[in-house]
Write a protein that holds these residues in place. Structure first.
Motif, PDB file in Angstrom:
ATOM      1  N   GLU A  75      44.735 -60.936 -20.642  1.00 23.54           N
ATOM      2  CA  GLU A  75      45.673 -61.646 -19.749  1.00 23.54           C
ATOM      3  C   GLU A  75      46.572 -62.575 -20.568  1.00 23.54           C
ATOM      4  N   THR A 127      46.747 -53.168 -16.726  1.00 20.68           N
ATOM      5  CA  THR A 127      46.516 -53.971 -15.512  1.00 20.68           C
ATOM      6  C   THR A 127      46.239 -55.420 -15.878  1.00 20.68           C
ATOM      7  N   GLN A 131      48.615 -58.625 -15.187  1.00 19.59           N
ATOM      8  CA  GLN A 131      48.083 -59.750 -14.384  1.00 19.59           C
ATOM      9  C   GLN A 131      48.392 -61.066 -15.081  1.00 19.59           C
ATOM     10  N   LYS A 135      50.851 -64.079 -13.725  1.00 24.51           N
ATOM     11  CA  LYS A 135      50.405 -65.467 -13.544  1.00 24.51           C
ATOM     12  C   LYS A 135      51.397 -66.429 -14.168  1.00 24.51           C
ATOM     13  N   GLU A 141      56.141 -59.435 -11.572  1.00 23.86           N
ATOM     14  CA  GLU A 141      55.454 -58.342 -10.896  1.00 23.86           C
ATOM     15  C   GLU A 141      56.408 -57.311 -10.315  1.00 23.86           C
TER      16      GLU A 141
END
Ligand code: HEM
Length: 143
Positions: A75, A127, A131, A135, A141
């Motif tokens: 992430e 993925t 993500q 954030k 997105e």
């Protein structure tokens, strides 16, 4: 998604003795098929970049059994990529170049099951990275 950890470890083990050539070939494949992403690396030290990509792949393989560690790191990496200008649409290009490079290096060991294992792994990595990017900036997105 459940990843085929044994197959990922086993196939990556076969790449490892040629890992430096492997990552260099990956960027050659990427820029050959997707010259449009090359300008993103205009200021990049490619020798260093190859080492960092290799380190990221080794990290993923070494942490397949520790999803918390994997999730956090990927992430954060995805958030940094949003800053580099990486968009969701760029990920399939990178995934395809990665699979092509695996095919070239694994040859007869590039079986349908190994292909499936790496397709699933890349999807999971994407993925998590997206993500992290979302954030950082919720708008990313929908880009
Ligand atoms: C599996 C997916 C990917 C992995 C594992 C990966 C890995 C890495 C790593 C380890 C770095 C070093 C800096 C850092 O850790 O933040 C990096 C930098 C970078 N990546 Fe990726 N990446 C991925 C996808 C992409 C995609 C889809 C693009 C867009 C074409 C991209 C473009 C870049 C750029 C432009 C840099 C910065 C280069 C610089 O510092 O000059 N990456 N990547």
């Amino acid at each position: 998604m459940s990843l085929n950890i044994e197959l990922l470890e086993q196939s990556f083990g076969k790449i490892k003795p040629h890992a430096e050539e492997f990552v260099a070939s990956f960027y050659n494949n990427l820029f050959l098929v997707h010259p449009e992403v090359k300008p993103m690396f205009a200021e990049t030290n490619m020798a260093k970049q190859q080492k960092q990509l290799l380190a990221a792949l080794v990290f993923v393989i070494n942490n397949l059994r520790k999803p918390e560690a994997l999730g956090k790191t990927l992430e954060e990496m995805g958030a940094r990529h949003a800053v580099y200008g990486t968009l969701p649409k760029h990920y399939p290009a990178v995934g395809a170049a990665l699979l092509t490079t695996f095919e070239q290096y694994l040859q007869s060991d590039w079986t349908p099951a190994v292909k499936q294992a790496w397709t699933d792994a890349f999807e999971a990595i994407t993925t998590l990275m997206l993500q992290g990017a979302a954030k950082l900036s919720p708008e990313s997105e929908v880009l």
